[in-house]
Scaffold this active site. Sequence first.
Site, PDB file in Angstrom:
ATOM      1  N   HIS A  88       0.836  -1.198   0.000  1.00 29.62           N
ATOM      2  CA  HIS A  88       0.000   0.000   0.000  1.00 29.62           C
ATOM      3  C   HIS A  88       0.870   1.249   0.000  1.00 29.62           C
ATOM      4  O   HIS A  88       1.573   1.526   0.978  1.00 29.62           O
ATOM      5  CB  HIS A  88      -0.907  -0.059   1.246  1.00 29.62           C
ATOM      6  CG  HIS A  88      -1.914   1.034   1.321  1.00 29.62           C
ATOM      7  ND1 HIS A  88      -2.686   1.235   2.434  1.00 29.62           N
ATOM      8  CD2 HIS A  88      -2.282   1.984   0.427  1.00 29.62           C
ATOM      9  CE1 HIS A  88      -3.492   2.267   2.222  1.00 29.62           C
ATOM     10  NE2 HIS A  88      -3.257   2.736   1.011  1.00 29.62           N
ATOM     11  N   HIS A 109       3.894   0.790   2.742  1.00 31.53           N
ATOM     12  CA  HIS A 109       3.888  -0.244   3.784  1.00 31.53           C
ATOM     13  C   HIS A 109       3.207  -1.491   3.249  1.00 31.53           C
ATOM     14  O   HIS A 109       2.636  -1.476   2.152  1.00 31.53           O
ATOM     15  CB  HIS A 109       3.184   0.270   5.056  1.00 31.53           C
ATOM     16  CG  HIS A 109       1.761   0.677   4.822  1.00 31.53           C
ATOM     17  ND1 HIS A 109       1.410   1.928   4.393  1.00 31.53           N
ATOM     18  CD2 HIS A 109       0.599  -0.015   4.927  1.00 31.53           C
ATOM     19  CE1 HIS A 109       0.098   2.000   4.250  1.00 31.53           C
ATOM     20  NE2 HIS A 109      -0.419   0.823   4.570  1.00 31.53           N
ATOM     21  N   ASP A 136       0.342  -4.359   4.291  1.00 32.28           N
ATOM     22  CA  ASP A 136      -0.712  -4.676   5.248  1.00 32.28           C
ATOM     23  C   ASP A 136      -0.916  -6.187   5.307  1.00 32.28           C
ATOM     24  O   ASP A 136      -1.369  -6.802   4.340  1.00 32.28           O
ATOM     25  CB  ASP A 136      -2.017  -3.991   4.850  1.00 32.28           C
ATOM     26  CG  ASP A 136      -1.957  -2.478   5.032  1.00 32.28           C
ATOM     27  OD1 ASP A 136      -1.680  -2.043   6.170  1.00 32.28           O
ATOM     28  OD2 ASP A 136      -2.156  -1.736   4.051  1.00 32.28           O
ATOM     29  N   LYS A 143      -0.259   4.144 -20.617  1.00 33.61           N
ATOM     30  CA  LYS A 143      -1.549   4.549 -21.193  1.00 33.61           C
ATOM     31  C   LYS A 143      -1.339   5.025 -22.636  1.00 33.61           C
ATOM     32  O   LYS A 143      -2.099   4.654 -23.536  1.00 33.61           O
ATOM     33  CB  LYS A 143      -2.124   5.674 -20.322  1.00 33.61           C
ATOM     34  CG  LYS A 143      -3.605   5.834 -20.433  1.00 33.61           C
ATOM     35  CD  LYS A 143      -4.345   4.813 -19.599  1.00 33.61           C
ATOM     36  CE  LYS A 143      -5.811   4.819 -19.969  1.00 33.61           C
ATOM     37  NZ  LYS A 143      -6.524   3.667 -19.443  1.00 33.61           N
TER      38      LYS A 143
END
Length: 250
Positions: free
Chosen positions: A41, A47, A49, A227
């Site tokens: 995340h 970090h 999770d 993109k």
Amino acid sequence: MALKQYQQKRNFASSPEPKGDEAKARKRRKGKKPFFCVQKHLASHLHYDLRLEHHGVLLSWAVPKGPSLDPSVKRFAAQVEDHPVEYGTFEGVIPEGYGAGIVMLWDSGTWTAESPDVDAALAKGDLKFTLDGYKLKGSWVLVRTRGYARPGELSKKPSWLLIKHRDEWSGDVDITEFAPLSVKSGDDFPAIVAAQDPALWPTPRRPATGETGAMLQKIIEQAAELKLAELHQQETPSSPRKRRGRKPVV
Ligand code: MN
């Protein structure tokens, strides 16, 4: 209700995250092996999770440096609010609000508590468990420390240490470096961003400040390139169509 804190922190009109229903999850998951995942995340800080399914929710710890396979390394893990079971497969961009940033499903699988009573182990602050994921396997322990204080977003959260037990799955490979990609899409952060509507892309502050700001700015630039390449490919239909951002899973 264990998900109250999770739901209070979020606005589900603007966040793609699931709202969750503990009772339904318990029913649906009855008799199944408990799920675990690790979500990489990038929010105000990068970090990992760690989430362990227990009684219809995902017990959650934010591990700033991520898990280590080296038994001599203790990784700080701040216990955060329980998350919905449905959250465990979430990957994408959180455009604004709490936890705004990019979420990658970095590992997933099942887990088994080594102690017979998980609630007692949590209360004691010593939870031994076995992971069976794509990247993380074998025996681990979460040990609660006496500390609470931690600068920044993780302040006032119970503090734990995540430690790998020595077994056939421990070693000195830096697993976050060795296997940095999503187990869901095979994507890296730029490809996860590029898969979203550009209107929902996170907007890095300009000028990008600090390590996280610089990281996010680089990811957005790479997503924009992906993109553009995708648009270019759509304009030249004779070229073989490559699936966007597809890379090996680990
Ligand atoms: Mn997080």
